[in-house]
Design a protein around this motif. Structure first.
Motif, mmCIF file in Angstrom:
data_model
loop_
_atom_site.group_PDB
_atom_site.id
_atom_site.type_symbol
_atom_site.label_atom_id
_atom_site.label_comp_id
_atom_site.label_asym_id
_atom_site.label_seq_id
_atom_site.Cartn_x
_atom_site.Cartn_y
_atom_site.Cartn_z
ATOM 1 N N PRO A 145 16.352 7.245 5.345
ATOM 2 C CA PRO A 145 16.846 5.928 4.935
ATOM 3 C C PRO A 145 18.341 5.758 5.178
ATOM 4 O O PRO A 145 18.788 4.660 5.541
ATOM 5 C CB PRO A 145 16.520 5.881 3.438
ATOM 6 N N VAL A 194 2.848 5.523 5.432
ATOM 7 C CA VAL A 194 3.382 5.493 4.066
ATOM 8 C C VAL A 194 4.817 6.011 4.054
ATOM 9 O O VAL A 194 5.690 5.431 3.402
ATOM 10 C CB VAL A 194 2.486 6.319 3.115
ATOM 11 N N ARG A 195 5.075 7.077 4.792
ATOM 12 C CA ARG A 195 6.434 7.606 4.877
ATOM 13 C C ARG A 195 7.360 6.610 5.583
ATOM 14 O O ARG A 195 8.504 6.406 5.159
ATOM 15 C CB ARG A 195 6.417 8.938 5.630
ATOM 16 N N HIS A 216 7.109 3.419 5.569
ATOM 17 C CA HIS A 216 7.396 2.351 4.612
ATOM 18 C C HIS A 216 8.433 2.789 3.585
ATOM 19 O O HIS A 216 9.318 2.006 3.195
ATOM 20 C CB HIS A 216 6.103 1.914 3.908
ATOM 21 N N GLN A 217 8.339 4.034 3.128
ATOM 22 C CA GLN A 217 9.336 4.549 2.180
ATOM 23 C C GLN A 217 10.730 4.565 2.794
ATOM 24 O O GLN A 217 11.709 4.170 2.157
ATOM 25 C CB GLN A 217 8.933 5.953 1.720
ATOM 26 N N ILE A 218 10.821 5.030 4.042
ATOM 27 C CA ILE A 218 12.112 5.069 4.743
ATOM 28 C C ILE A 218 12.670 3.655 4.881
ATOM 29 O O ILE A 218 13.840 3.392 4.558
ATOM 30 C CB ILE A 218 11.949 5.725 6.122
ATOM 31 N N THR A 221 11.903 0.830 3.236
ATOM 32 C CA THR A 221 12.182 0.143 1.983
ATOM 33 C C THR A 221 13.435 0.693 1.308
ATOM 34 O O THR A 221 14.264 -0.074 0.793
ATOM 35 C CB THR A 221 10.975 0.262 1.041
ATOM 36 N N THR A 222 13.601 2.009 1.305
ATOM 37 C CA THR A 222 14.793 2.598 0.698
ATOM 38 C C THR A 222 16.050 2.147 1.432
ATOM 39 O O THR A 222 17.070 1.809 0.812
ATOM 40 C CB THR A 222 14.698 4.133 0.712
ATOM 41 N N ARG A 244 -4.477 2.179 -5.291
ATOM 42 C CA ARG A 244 -3.406 1.865 -4.360
ATOM 43 C C ARG A 244 -4.003 1.370 -3.039
ATOM 44 O O ARG A 244 -5.047 1.854 -2.591
ATOM 45 C CB ARG A 244 -2.530 3.098 -4.095
ATOM 46 N N TYR A 261 -5.668 2.928 0.854
ATOM 47 C CA TYR A 261 -4.484 3.791 0.853
ATOM 48 C C TYR A 261 -4.816 5.116 1.534
ATOM 49 O O TYR A 261 -5.794 5.778 1.205
ATOM 50 C CB TYR A 261 -4.024 4.048 -0.585
ATOM 51 N N PRO A 265 -2.389 8.293 2.899
ATOM 52 C CA PRO A 265 -1.053 8.839 3.169
ATOM 53 C C PRO A 265 -0.944 9.546 4.504
ATOM 54 O O PRO A 265 0.167 9.810 4.978
ATOM 55 C CB PRO A 265 -0.823 9.805 2.011
#
Length: 429
Positions: free
Chosen positions: A284, A321-322, A324-326, A328-329, A365, A388, A390
């Protein structure tokens, strides 16, 4: 500002041994790198070698990892097969045959090429032209591609016959590696031909700002190129460079800053895009810095892509999923001016699919997705849910949620690949 060559010089496989020795690789590691390069060709400019790679950090430097073949990009059995051929000085034909067979397995689900969707005019298929979306036509003007075209008259005739088209995207091999004169011959008719006022925007997909900024500074025809940009803008069209950036270091050089200023001074805009790549920019902090720097330089962050599923995809790809985390953060860490960016986006066969979120619904989820663009405009901006997962890395790894396989857009999405591949999406080697 350190000097750079006005014309790019390229390093090829013949230079690999010396360059990987500079990176500190052992003799065995260098041989394995050469083996991988037989399948995934090595081709990099002197600007990347001299200005972008931090050789004190190689081979772990992110730009080095991005542009150099890595010994673990191929399954071990393939790498070792090629190592054996190299050790016994096998003929070039034998090595090429083995490499071609390996590449066919890596690309068992290749990305559709533009010629697969070439439109027709007067009963003849138009090479180098793709009517990708109702309002968007792709044009491949560069000579390096077998689906490129130099027939501008056919392009203008097609555009004239399709007044719903407002957007022309020059793509394929980097169009800005054409000379300014060659590019002008392809674009100028679009500015002057009658019946084409419906073409509102001309986009040029390019990596030159990141990989060869001298194109806009010291190249022999840099001035002519910038004059062409000015002429397009004065003619009432929006001109946008769709600039490919992968890492903030590509923006840190004085050459990149000067080049961006010169492009923007013509009245053109620069919209930026690039993929999330494992071991290169899957952080991120990197993406937040990338977007902030681009915005400060006057560029517009546009897309953060999911790495495409071709070639050594298992080496570079990041699970959805990873990703999206990167995204979004990083998105939460930047101001609203940077939040023009959209992602993580999959550029899939039906269109561009964004993973919007990972909601909890009644204790379960899901992945919430949306088509940002689609060949079927009725599906654009339509949200849909997937189970969902992952481990999923691409659209075809996902399954419809809540038994909605027969609801739009799932029939279209599930029809993009044979059912055998969907049932076993990991079976790619």
């Amino acid at each position: 500002m350190a000097p750079v060559s006005s014309r790019p010089r390229f390093y090829h496989a013949a230079h690999l041994d010396a360059l990987t020795a500079r990176a500190g690789l052992s003799a065995r590691e260098r041989l394995r790198t050469r083996a991988v390069a037989a399948v995934l060709p090595f081709h990099v400019s002197d600007y990347v070698i001299d200005q972008l790679i931090d050789w004190d950090s190689a081979p772990d430097d992110p730009i080095y990892r991005l542009v150099f073949p890595q010994p673990d990009m191929l399954p071990d059995e393939y790498t070792e097969l090629l190592v054996r051929l190299l050790r016994r000085n096998a003929s070039a034909d034998e090595i090429h045959s083995a490499a071609r067979a390996i590449l066919a397995k890596l690309d068992s689900h290749p990305i559709p090429r533009p010629e697969q969707h070439s439109p027709t005019l007067d009963g003849l298929r138009l090479q180098g032209i793709t009517h990708k979306y109702p309002e968007t036509v792709l044009y491949c003007p560069s000579g390096g591609r077998r689906y490129a075209t130099h027939d501008v008259d056919r392009l203008t005739a097609y555009l004239r016959a399709h007044p719903a088209v407002t957007d022309l995207l020059l793509t394929g091999d980097d169009p800005l590696f054409l000379t300014a004169n060659a590019l002008s011959r392809r674009i100028t008719p679009l500015l002057s031909a009658p019946g084409l006022r419906h073409i509102e925007s001309i986009r040029i997909a390019t990596a030159t700002l990141a990989r060869w900024p001298a194109r806009f500074l010291t190249a022999p025809d840099a001035g002519e190129l910038l004059t062409l940009f000015e002429r397009i803008v004065r003619g009432g069209r929006n001109l946008a460079l769709m600039a490919h950036f992968t890492h903030p270091r590509e923006l840190r050089t004085d050459h990149a800053a000067q080049a961006a200023r010169r492009v923007l001074d013509t009245g053109a805009s620069i919209r930026t895009q690039g993929p999330i790549i494992r071991s290169v920019n899957d952080s991120p902090d990197i993406w937040a810095e990338l977007w902030r720097t681009q915005t400060r330089m006057g560029m517009v962050p546009y897309y953060a892509f999911v790495e495409r599923e071709s070639g050594p995809r298992e080496y570079f790809e990041v699970p959805l999923v990873r990703a999206h985390q990167i995204f979004t953060t990083a998105y939460r860490a930047v101001s609203g001016l940077c939040r023009t960016v959209r992602g993580p986006v999959m550029s899939a066969e039906p269109g561009k699919v964004v993973l919007d979120g990972i909601p909890w619904i009644h204790g379960h989820r899901y992945l919430s997705l949306r088509l940002l663009q689609c060949r079927d405009p009725s599906l654009v901006n339509l949200p849909f849910l997937a189970r969902y997962d992952p481990a999923a890395r691409w659209l075809d790894d996902l399954e419809p949620a809540l038994g909605t396989a027969h609801q739009p857009p799932w029939p279209l999405l599930l029809g993009t690949r044979p059912s055998s591949a969907r049932n076993n999406p990991a079976a790619s080697w």
